[in-house]
Write a protein that holds these residues in place. Structure first.
Motif, PDB file in Angstrom:
ATOM      1  N   HIS A  76       0.680  -1.066  -0.031  1.00 49.40           N
ATOM      2  CA  HIS A  76      -0.045   0.100   0.108  1.00 49.40           C
ATOM      3  C   HIS A  76       0.831   1.402  -0.005  1.00 49.40           C
ATOM      4  O   HIS A  76       1.515   1.502   0.917  1.00 49.40           O
ATOM      5  N   HIS A  78       1.351   5.455  -1.976  1.00 53.61           N
ATOM      6  CA  HIS A  78       0.865   6.291  -2.958  1.00 53.61           C
ATOM      7  C   HIS A  78       1.896   7.182  -3.798  1.00 53.61           C
ATOM      8  O   HIS A  78       2.717   7.880  -2.863  1.00 53.61           O
ATOM      9  N   HIS A 231      -8.729   1.978   1.204  1.00 48.96           N
ATOM     10  CA  HIS A 231      -8.668   2.268   2.715  1.00 48.96           C
ATOM     11  C   HIS A 231      -9.867   1.947   3.426  1.00 48.96           C
ATOM     12  O   HIS A 231     -10.776   1.986   3.278  1.00 48.96           O
ATOM     13  N   HIS A 270      -4.939  -0.449   6.158  1.00 49.34           N
ATOM     14  CA  HIS A 270      -4.970  -0.075   7.668  1.00 49.34           C
ATOM     15  C   HIS A 270      -5.778  -0.778   8.677  1.00 49.34           C
ATOM     16  O   HIS A 270      -5.166  -1.532   9.404  1.00 49.34           O
ATOM     17  N   ASP A 321       2.632   2.777   3.179  1.00 55.23           N
ATOM     18  CA  ASP A 321       1.758   4.229   3.022  1.00 55.23           C
ATOM     19  C   ASP A 321       2.405   5.605   2.703  1.00 55.23           C
ATOM     20  O   ASP A 321       1.687   6.434   3.435  1.00 55.23           O
TER      21      ASP A 321
HETATM   22 ZN   LIG Z   1      -3.140   5.145   1.836  1.00 54.70          ZN
END
Ligand SMILES: [Zn+2]
Length: 435
Positions: A76, A78, A231, A270, A321
């Motif tokens: 995960h 970005h 998420h 998460h 993340d």
């Molecule tokens: Zn994220």
């Protein structure tokens, strides 16, 4: 015909099962050899045995004193948030408003997107991450830029266009219909092309209308071997918001469930504020969790509960993340995961953490046999870790008495400096610079 066989000597470690549930979870060859042919693993085992069987003229790369491991998998991250890593903010929702949305706006420009994608991939490889599940922005061109860059390097990557049609600035908003159309076109352009894999990517329930989630679920059914990433249950304010937006849903994850988005190859970031029923439902549908400790600590979101997740049998993996996460390094991510586990009353052995960052992630993604360990025929994505990378690591690992201690020191004290080299499909894609 030229000899394509390459052999790598070093201390070799890879996993066969989850150390939390198996006594024979890994293979360790202190003087080991990894044999690679045409970008795939041909054999992995003891040097003495395998070397004797190599055809004459096989090129031998000597990494004695270092560890050979499968490349890390970050489930995960970005890529558009690379430039806003380490931005101060009081929690998730203001952080999105202040930094994330303005930063993501720039990805309308394909030249900007391409530049960030190159830097991002350099950074992953520097940290020994050979596969990642990557969020792009709402702009389809951000996905094209990313896959163009990862394909040119021959990397096994998963990525998708963010779908977001409400509760966000106008300049980042798609519509239910345009997001579905763009997503389908991107699936057809990129999914299973070379090593690229597509993930259907609604950002999170609050920024999608019911219509958009409905269409995302339909795409997930129409293309069952694509991934889903989003998420869920990251922090309490967000969970309260979801309860207000979806009053009929039993829980946050139930929103996704009701649109058919709990299934194999679905990766949920998460998963902190889940209840028992949520966890059992994830386990039953083989929906996976991306645990993001540096991000959860940075944003003050909460502590992941390893014990309850294991009791329910949820597939687990570790993730950075970035930009909510504070490091691209999976070693640093393990360091923080260890502390999160301690604070929530669990204990995470180093062997388990290295499993979660390699085979555990591959299993969570239904990619076992392709990446994640050195099974014969797997893609030869691997890294060379240097236990002597820094003076402190050198001093600490000299006193290590077991494999667990060695791995623990690497996880707690290591970062990109501990990665001496990174290989993707048998090709060297990063060499640590030393001076
Ligand atoms: Zn994220």
């Amino acid at each position: 015909m030229p000899n394509t066989l390459q052999a790598y000597r070093g201390s070799l470690l890879h996993f066969l099962a989850d150390p939390a549930f198996s006594d024979q979870s890994y293979a360790w060859h202190e003087d080991g050899l990894l044999v690679v042919a045409d970008g795939k693993v041909q054999a992995a085992g003891d040097y003495a045995t395998l070397h004797a069987a190599l055809p004459p003229g096989t090129e031998l790369h000597d990494y004695s004193g270092k560890l050979l491991l499968p490349g890390f998998i970050d489930t995960h991250v970005h890529y558009p948030q690379t430039d806003m890593i380490a931005s101060p903010s009081e929690g998730l929702l203001p952080w999105l408003e202040t930094y994330t949305f303005p930063t993501e706006r720039q990805f309308e420009d394909p030249v900007h997107a391409a530049g960030v994608a190159e830097f991002f991939l350099d950074e992953l490889l520097r940290c020994g991450t050979t596969t990642a599940m990557v969020y792009c922005t709402v702009h389809p061109q951000s996905v094209d830029a990313f896959f163009t860059a990862s394909e040119a390097r021959g990397l096994r990557m998963v990525a998708g266009k963010v779908m977001m049609d409400r509760n966000c600035p106008e300049f980042l908003r798609d519509t239910a219909e345009s997001s579905a159309r763009d997503t389908e076109a991107l699936i057809q352009r990129w999914h299973q092309r070379g090593r690229s894999l597509y993930a259907i990517t609604p950002r999170f329930a609050p920024t999608s209308t019911e219509e958009q989630l409905q269409l995302a679920g339909e795409l997930a059914r129409a293309y069952p071997d694509t991934f889903i990433q989003t998420h869920v249950s990251e922090n309490e304010a967000e969970c309260a918001w979801v309860r207000k937006l979806f009053p009929k849903s039993r829980s946050y994850i139930d929103v996704y469930d009701s649109y058919g988005m709990l299934r194999p190859r679905a990766m949920y970031g998460h998963c902190i504020w889940l209840n028992e029923q949520d966890r059992l439902r994830m386990a039953e549908t083989r929906s996976a969790t991306a645990i993001c400790p540096t991000s959860n600590l940075f944003l003050g979101s909460g502590l992941f509960d390893f014990e309850r997740a294991d009791q329910a049998g949820v597939p687990l993996s570790l993730a950075t993340d970035v930009g909510g996460g504070t490091s691209f390094s999976m070693l640093q991510t393990m360091n923080e995961a260890y502390k999160v586990a301690r604070l929530s009353g669990s204990y995470l052995p180093a062997l388990r953490m290295f499993y979660l960052a390699t085979l555990g992630a591959a299993r969570s993604m239904q990619l076992e046999g392709t990446i994640g360990n050195f099974a014969a025929g797997a893609e030869a994505d691997f890294i060379v870790l240097d236990p002597q990378a820094t003076p402190l690591l050198q001093r600490r690992t000299a006193r290590g008495e077991s494999l667990e201690e060695l791995l623990f020191a690497l996880a707690l004290l290591g970062d990109d400096r501990a990665v001496a080299a990174t290989y993707s499909a048998g090709r060297k894609v990063h060499t640590r610079e030393t001076n």
